[in-house]
Design a protein around this motif. Structure first.
Motif, PDB file in Angstrom:
ATOM      1  N   ILE A 197      22.949  -7.779 -56.406  1.00  0.00           N
ATOM      2  CA  ILE A 197      23.094  -7.460 -54.975  1.00  0.00           C
ATOM      3  C   ILE A 197      22.554  -8.611 -54.125  1.00  0.00           C
ATOM      4  O   ILE A 197      23.193  -9.063 -53.178  1.00  0.00           O
ATOM      5  N   ILE A 198      21.364  -9.097 -54.485  1.00  0.00           N
ATOM      6  CA  ILE A 198      20.766 -10.214 -53.745  1.00  0.00           C
ATOM      7  C   ILE A 198      21.615 -11.469 -53.922  1.00  0.00           C
ATOM      8  O   ILE A 198      21.848 -12.211 -52.970  1.00  0.00           O
ATOM      9  N   ASP A 199      22.113 -11.685 -55.132  1.00  0.00           N
ATOM     10  CA  ASP A 199      22.967 -12.845 -55.401  1.00  0.00           C
ATOM     11  C   ASP A 199      24.204 -12.844 -54.497  1.00  0.00           C
ATOM     12  O   ASP A 199      24.574 -13.863 -53.940  1.00  0.00           O
ATOM     13  N   LYS A 200      24.820 -11.683 -54.350  1.00  0.00           N
ATOM     14  CA  LYS A 200      26.011 -11.560 -53.505  1.00  0.00           C
ATOM     15  C   LYS A 200      25.665 -11.894 -52.052  1.00  0.00           C
ATOM     16  O   LYS A 200      26.376 -12.650 -51.385  1.00  0.00           O
ATOM     17  N   ASP A 201      24.557 -11.326 -51.543  1.00  0.00           N
ATOM     18  CA  ASP A 201      24.151 -11.571 -50.155  1.00  0.00           C
ATOM     19  C   ASP A 201      23.782 -13.034 -49.914  1.00  0.00           C
ATOM     20  O   ASP A 201      24.154 -13.620 -48.897  1.00  0.00           O
ATOM     21  N   VAL A 202      23.063 -13.623 -50.842  1.00  0.00           N
ATOM     22  CA  VAL A 202      22.676 -15.033 -50.707  1.00  0.00           C
ATOM     23  C   VAL A 202      23.929 -15.907 -50.773  1.00  0.00           C
ATOM     24  O   VAL A 202      24.045 -16.894 -50.042  1.00  0.00           O
ATOM     25  N   GLY A 203      24.880 -15.543 -51.615  1.00  0.00           N
ATOM     26  CA  GLY A 203      26.142 -16.292 -51.681  1.00  0.00           C
ATOM     27  C   GLY A 203      26.881 -16.264 -50.359  1.00  0.00           C
ATOM     28  O   GLY A 203      27.437 -17.280 -49.913  1.00  0.00           O
ATOM     29  N   GLU A 204      26.889 -15.093 -49.706  1.00  0.00           N
ATOM     30  CA  GLU A 204      27.526 -14.988 -48.394  1.00  0.00           C
ATOM     31  C   GLU A 204      26.802 -15.842 -47.363  1.00  0.00           C
ATOM     32  O   GLU A 204      27.432 -16.494 -46.517  1.00  0.00           O
ATOM     33  N   LEU A 205      25.470 -15.837 -47.403  1.00  0.00           N
ATOM     34  CA  LEU A 205      24.680 -16.685 -46.495  1.00  0.00           C
ATOM     35  C   LEU A 205      24.981 -18.165 -46.735  1.00  0.00           C
ATOM     36  O   LEU A 205      25.087 -18.956 -45.801  1.00  0.00           O
ATOM     37  N   GLU A 206      25.096 -18.515 -48.002  1.00  0.00           N
ATOM     38  CA  GLU A 206      25.403 -19.896 -48.379  1.00  0.00           C
ATOM     39  C   GLU A 206      26.756 -20.320 -47.801  1.00  0.00           C
ATOM     40  O   GLU A 206      26.884 -21.397 -47.212  1.00  0.00           O
ATOM     41  N   ASN A 207      27.771 -19.474 -47.967  1.00  0.00           N
ATOM     42  CA  ASN A 207      29.103 -19.772 -47.433  1.00  0.00           C
ATOM     43  C   ASN A 207      29.089 -19.858 -45.920  1.00  0.00           C
ATOM     44  O   ASN A 207      29.731 -20.728 -45.332  1.00  0.00           O
ATOM     45  N   GLU A 208      28.356 -18.942 -45.287  1.00  0.00           N
ATOM     46  CA  GLU A 208      28.265 -18.945 -43.826  1.00  0.00           C
ATOM     47  C   GLU A 208      27.625 -20.245 -43.345  1.00  0.00           C
ATOM     48  O   GLU A 208      28.090 -20.870 -42.402  1.00  0.00           O
ATOM     49  N   ASN A 209      26.554 -20.663 -44.021  1.00  0.00           N
ATOM     50  CA  ASN A 209      25.893 -21.926 -43.662  1.00  0.00           C
ATOM     51  C   ASN A 209      26.823 -23.111 -43.877  1.00  0.00           C
ATOM     52  O   ASN A 209      26.875 -24.032 -43.059  1.00  0.00           O
ATOM     53  N   PHE A 210      27.548 -23.099 -44.993  1.00  0.00           N
ATOM     54  CA  PHE A 210      28.475 -24.196 -45.301  1.00  0.00           C
ATOM     55  C   PHE A 210      29.569 -24.278 -44.239  1.00  0.00           C
ATOM     56  O   PHE A 210      29.872 -25.354 -43.738  1.00  0.00           O
ATOM     57  N   ASN A 211      30.159 -23.132 -43.875  1.00  0.00           N
ATOM     58  CA  ASN A 211      31.203 -23.114 -42.847  1.00  0.00           C
ATOM     59  C   ASN A 211      30.666 -23.576 -41.496  1.00  0.00           C
ATOM     60  O   ASN A 211      31.347 -24.282 -40.758  1.00  0.00           O
ATOM     61  N   LYS A 212      29.439 -23.182 -41.195  1.00  0.00           N
ATOM     62  CA  LYS A 212      28.803 -23.602 -39.948  1.00  0.00           C
ATOM     63  C   LYS A 212      28.605 -25.120 -39.947  1.00  0.00           C
ATOM     64  O   LYS A 212      28.854 -25.793 -38.941  1.00  0.00           O
ATOM     65  N   ASP A 213      28.163 -25.676 -41.079  1.00  0.00           N
ATOM     66  CA  ASP A 213      27.972 -27.123 -41.193  1.00  0.00           C
ATOM     67  C   ASP A 213      29.286 -27.864 -41.003  1.00  0.00           C
ATOM     68  O   ASP A 213      29.346 -28.885 -40.324  1.00  0.00           O
ATOM     69  N   ILE A 214      30.361 -27.355 -41.608  1.00  0.00           N
ATOM     70  CA  ILE A 214      31.668 -28.000 -41.474  1.00  0.00           C
ATOM     71  C   ILE A 214      32.148 -27.929 -40.031  1.00  0.00           C
ATOM     72  O   ILE A 214      32.645 -28.915 -39.482  1.00  0.00           O
ATOM     73  N   SER A 215      31.982 -26.769 -39.389  1.00  0.00           N
ATOM     74  CA  SER A 215      32.385 -26.631 -37.987  1.00  0.00           C
ATOM     75  C   SER A 215      31.614 -27.599 -37.106  1.00  0.00           C
ATOM     76  O   SER A 215      32.185 -28.236 -36.214  1.00  0.00           O
ATOM     77  N   ASN A 216      30.313 -27.715 -37.349  1.00  0.00           N
ATOM     78  CA  ASN A 216      29.503 -28.657 -36.573  1.00  0.00           C
ATOM     79  C   ASN A 216      29.954 -30.094 -36.812  1.00  0.00           C
ATOM     80  O   ASN A 216      30.006 -30.896 -35.885  1.00  0.00           O
ATOM     81  N   LEU A 217      30.282 -30.418 -38.070  1.00  0.00           N
ATOM     82  CA  LEU A 217      30.755 -31.762 -38.389  1.00  0.00           C
ATOM     83  C   LEU A 217      32.066 -32.055 -37.662  1.00  0.00           C
ATOM     84  O   LEU A 217      32.230 -33.126 -37.076  1.00  0.00           O
ATOM     85  N   ILE A 218      32.989 -31.100 -37.674  1.00  0.00           N
ATOM     86  CA  ILE A 218      34.274 -31.296 -36.984  1.00  0.00           C
ATOM     87  C   ILE A 218      34.040 -31.480 -35.488  1.00  0.00           C
ATOM     88  O   ILE A 218      34.616 -32.378 -34.863  1.00  0.00           O
ATOM     89  N   ARG A 219      33.183 -30.641 -34.888  1.00  0.00           N
ATOM     90  CA  ARG A 219      32.883 -30.787 -33.460  1.00  0.00           C
ATOM     91  C   ARG A 219      32.282 -32.155 -33.159  1.00  0.00           C
ATOM     92  O   ARG A 219      32.635 -32.806 -32.188  1.00  0.00           O
ATOM     93  N   GLU A 220      31.375 -32.598 -34.019  1.00  0.00           N
ATOM     94  CA  GLU A 220      30.722 -33.889 -33.820  1.00  0.00           C
ATOM     95  C   GLU A 220      31.720 -35.037 -33.936  1.00  0.00           C
ATOM     96  O   GLU A 220      31.711 -35.957 -33.126  1.00  0.00           O
ATOM     97  N   ILE A 221      32.589 -34.966 -34.926  1.00  0.00           N
ATOM     98  CA  ILE A 221      33.609 -36.010 -35.105  1.00  0.00           C
ATOM     99  C   ILE A 221      34.547 -36.028 -33.911  1.00  0.00           C
ATOM    100  O   ILE A 221      34.868 -37.095 -33.380  1.00  0.00           O
ATOM    101  N   ASN A 222      34.989 -34.858 -33.470  1.00  0.00           N
ATOM    102  CA  ASN A 222      35.906 -34.783 -32.336  1.00  0.00           C
ATOM    103  C   ASN A 222      35.258 -35.260 -31.043  1.00  0.00           C
ATOM    104  O   ASN A 222      35.921 -35.829 -30.186  1.00  0.00           O
ATOM    105  N   ALA A 223      33.962 -35.043 -30.892  1.00  0.00           N
ATOM    106  CA  ALA A 223      33.262 -35.507 -29.698  1.00  0.00           C
ATOM    107  C   ALA A 223      33.149 -37.030 -29.680  1.00  0.00           C
ATOM    108  O   ALA A 223      33.125 -37.644 -28.616  1.00  0.00           O
ATOM    109  N   ASN A 224      33.117 -37.643 -30.859  1.00  0.00           N
ATOM    110  CA  ASN A 224      32.941 -39.088 -30.953  1.00  0.00           C
ATOM    111  C   ASN A 224      34.240 -39.853 -31.134  1.00  0.00           C
ATOM    112  O   ASN A 224      34.224 -41.056 -31.313  1.00  0.00           O
TER     113      ASN A 224
END
Length: 166
Positions: free
Chosen positions: A29-56
């Protein structure tokens, strides 16, 4: 308006959970929740990277384009130049024209296919004859320093008044 202390504490807690020092992920159960947090963080990082690239940059990069560019970079790093070129050829979007041509030029330079790189740069120069970056990239594709210098001297009239040199 966000409270940066609360945000940074939350980020620290997430990192601790994801790093899993205490082997909490052995519980399904904890593994599943941590995996979801991991994916959410990864997607957030990618979105931030895209925003940063587009701003520059002048052109906007789509998530799909970024994915392809990262895949091409991965092929380049592992010296799989043919796979990288095929991946670029399969992804034909008008907005990403310059980004992917720069990747092709990088591939040609690393694989020592200087003539192909020069031909591609010449095509880019036809479209934008006063882009100083293209002149310097073309010069870098020339093997002999004498050729580089003589080429740049002939380009003096076109790049003399470039604001990039000021």
């Amino acid at each position: 308006f966000k409270d940066t202390n609360i945000d940074s504490k939350r980020e620290k807690c997430l990192k601790i959970l994801i790093n899993d020092k205490f082997n909490l992920r052995s519980n399904n159960i904890i593994d599943k929740d941590v995996g979801e947090l991991e994916n959410e963080n990864f997607n957030k990082d990618i979105s931030n990277l895209i925003r940063e690239i587009n701003a520059n940059s002048e052109s906007n990069i789509s998530p799909n384009e970024l994915k392809i560019m990262l895949q091409v970079e991965s092929f380049i790093e592992s010296k799989e130049f043919e796979k990288a070129l095929k991946t670029i050829e399969n992804f034909e979007e008008k907005e990403s024209f310059e980004n992917f041509n720069m990747l092709k030029i990088k591939i040609y330079k690393l694989s020592k296919q200087f003539n192909k790189g020069i031909v591609l740069i010449d095509e880019l120069l036809v479209q934008d004859p006063f882009n100083i970056k293209y002149f310097f990239i073309k010069a870098s594709m020339m093997e002999k320093i004498e050729d580089r210098l003589s080429y740049l001297i002939t380009c003096d009239d076109k790049i003399k008044y470039s604001f990039s040199l000021l």
